[in-house]
Enzyme design. Structure first.
Site, short mmCIF file in Angstrom:
data_model
loop_
_atom_site.label_atom_id
_atom_site.label_comp_id
_atom_site.label_asym_id
_atom_site.label_seq_id
_atom_site.Cartn_x
_atom_site.Cartn_y
_atom_site.Cartn_z
NE ARG A 69 -28.00 -91.03 -24.46
CZ ARG A 69 -28.70 -90.04 -25.00
NH1 ARG A 69 -29.14 -89.03 -24.25
NH2 ARG A 69 -28.97 -90.05 -26.28
CE1 TYR A 123 -8.28 -101.12 -9.21
CE2 TYR A 123 -9.23 -99.43 -10.59
CZ TYR A 123 -8.98 -100.75 -10.33
OH TYR A 123 -9.44 -101.70 -11.19
CG ASP A 195 -12.22 -95.95 -4.86
OD1 ASP A 195 -13.04 -96.74 -4.35
OD2 ASP A 195 -11.57 -96.23 -5.88
CE LYS A 220 -13.08 -104.51 -8.26
NZ LYS A 220 -12.41 -103.24 -8.08
C1 LIG Z 1 -11.82 -102.29 -8.90
C2 LIG Z 1 -11.67 -100.94 -8.31
C3 LIG Z 1 -12.07 -99.80 -9.00
C4 LIG Z 1 -12.55 -99.85 -10.43
O1 LIG Z 1 -13.72 -100.50 -10.57
P1 LIG Z 1 -14.13 -101.25 -11.95
O2 LIG Z 1 -15.54 -101.57 -11.69
O3 LIG Z 1 -13.21 -102.42 -12.07
O4 LIG Z 1 -13.92 -100.25 -13.03
C5 LIG Z 1 -11.95 -98.58 -8.39
N1 LIG Z 1 -11.45 -98.48 -7.16
C6 LIG Z 1 -11.05 -99.54 -6.45
C7 LIG Z 1 -10.52 -99.36 -5.09
C8 LIG Z 1 -11.13 -100.81 -7.01
O5 LIG Z 1 -10.69 -101.87 -6.35
#
Ligand SMILES: *Cc1c(COP(=O)(O)O)cnc(C)c1O
Length: 409
Positions: A69, A123, A195, A220
């Site tokens: 972990r 988001y 973010d 992404k």
């Molecule tokens: C896709 C996304 C997330 C979430 O990420 P996941 O890996 O899909 O959980 C958070 N913030 C933004 C801006 C995103 O585009």
């Protein structure tokens, strides 16, 4: 990395190649068996030679074997690489998704009774977290207009503990004045979470610009190939310790296979971002010239809202932007999408292949308007494009097919 060069002095392109490749994880070329990439190190159990070694272990220090972990070299290498790419970071916690990273960051700093201020262009699952999980834990979320620092200042109350920014917002692409918002937040003792999935550390050094915790969905651009889900949160000493504690308490752990794929993606992220950015700019300029398009939402486009802040604060962009059709309806928009051959239809973005999704921001906003100020009420149907690595000319021809179907609808 090998040799004695100071990693922080190297250019971003070079750092993407060198980060996370410590000799202790890859071996050194002086010995047989050295490899380029940290191998996939699968383990729940790490073995000790004897009880003395077990008692002497350092169960809760980074980079020490203890139990699965706490990770193993593959995960440590990815966390180490992301920390090295984020100026001001003392460490990075990995999460099984971007949403898990956002939850991990928020739960690390918020307690019952606190108020969280969240940008209105966040988001969607982040908003849902505010309305659901956080509310259930006695934490109140209030939303603010992403581009109104005075409104943000006025929204802070004695119970406000943290602010969540997202810049540019991932649907509507408003750029926030992160340095100004962070300064206001810090005057009042708030923690700033950002973010930073859109620009990542190459395009926007989040901690240097004022954020305390930089969150990314690695799903992404870092993954970059639409085949993994991961998230990260990077921070300086104080917040890194909180993030780590909370992640451990929640049992957050990521698979070495995914960490290895993310490291592979990271190596080419710079050239992918540069290529996407150039195609996105070319396509957004063209879209901006069309009568069928009411508004291109792309901060990299000169003259667009947010461009001035983007030029001031960002050193790069990416292929994600939106545009809004002039008039017509959702049926015409769907006809546009269905006529495309090169753009896949799907959520997510940041992969090597182009994607399109319809956007309907109105029901998602409570503190700011959609359509945006200056847009006509009739111009509300938009799409978000994630520009991949295809030739820009081919993508443009594909979009032209879409417009023909839109006009005919
Ligand atoms: C896709 C996304 C997330 C979430 O990420 P996941 O890996 O899909 O959980 C958070 N913030 C933004 C801006 C995103 O585009």
């Amino acid at each position: 990395m090998a040799g004695g060069a100071d990693e922080s002095q190297l250019g971003p392109a070079t750092r993407l190649v060198t980060v996370g490749r410590r000799a202790e994880w890859t071996g050194t070329p002086a010995e047989p068996g050295a490899v380029v990439n940290p191998p996939v190190w699968r383990a729940s159990t790490h073995l000790y030679p004897d009880s003395a070694a077990l008692h002497a272990g350092k169960p809760n220090q980074d980079g020490h074997f203890y139990y699965g972990r706490r990770g193993a070299p593959t995960q440590w290498a990815l966390a180490d690489a992301l920390t090295a790419l984020e100026p001001g970071a003392a460490g990075t916690v990995l999460y099984p998704s971007g949403v898990a990273a956002l939850a991990g960051g928020l739960l690390a700093v918020l307690r019952p009774g606190d108020v969280l201020l969240m940008t209105d262009n966040a988001y969607e699952p982040t908003r849902t977290m505010g309305r659901g999980l956080l509310k259930d834990f006695g934490i109140e979320t209030r939303w603010f207009d992403p581009v109104d620092p005075d409104g943000f200042r006025a929204a802070i109350c004695d119970r406000t503990r943290a602010v969540l920014l997202e810049s540019p917002g991932s649907l509507t692409l408003e750029v926030q004045d992160v340095p100004t918002l962070s300064a206001i937040a810090h005057e009042r003792g708030l923690t700033v979470l950002l973010d930073n999935t859109w620009a990542g550390p190459l395009g926007f050094p989040a901690l240097e610009r004022g954020a305390d915790i930089a969150v990314m969905s690695l799903t992404k651009h870092v993954g970059g190939h639409s085949d993994l889900m991961l998230g990260s949160a990077s921070a300086g000493e104080r917040y890194y310790a909180k993030l780590r504690r909370t992640a451990q308490a929640l049992g957050q752990v990521v698979a070495p296979d995914d960490a290895s794929l993310a490291l592979r993606g990271l190596r080419t992220m710079g050239i992918r971002l540069a290529q996407e950015t150039s195609s996105a700019l070319e396509l957004s300029r063209w879209l901006d010239s069309l009568d069928e398009v009411a508004r291109v939402l792309c901060p990299m486009l000169p003259g667009s809202p947010g461009h001035r802040l983007w030029e001031r604060d960002f050193s790069g962009g990416c292929g994600l932007f939106s545009f809004v059709f002039r008039g017509k309806d959702g049926k015409a928009r769907d006809a546009f999408i269905d006529a495309l051959e090169l753009f896949g239809i799907g959520y997510s973005w940041g992969g090597y292949e182009s994607l399109i999704t319809p956007i309907d921001p109105a029901p998602l906003r409570t503190a700011s308007a959609w359509p945006l100020p200056g847009m006509d009420e009739a111009d509300r149907f938009g799409v978000r494009l994630s520009i991949g690595l295809e030739a820009a000319g081919d993508l443009r021809a594909d979009l032209e097919r879409g417009f023909a179907a839109w006009r005919a609808a």
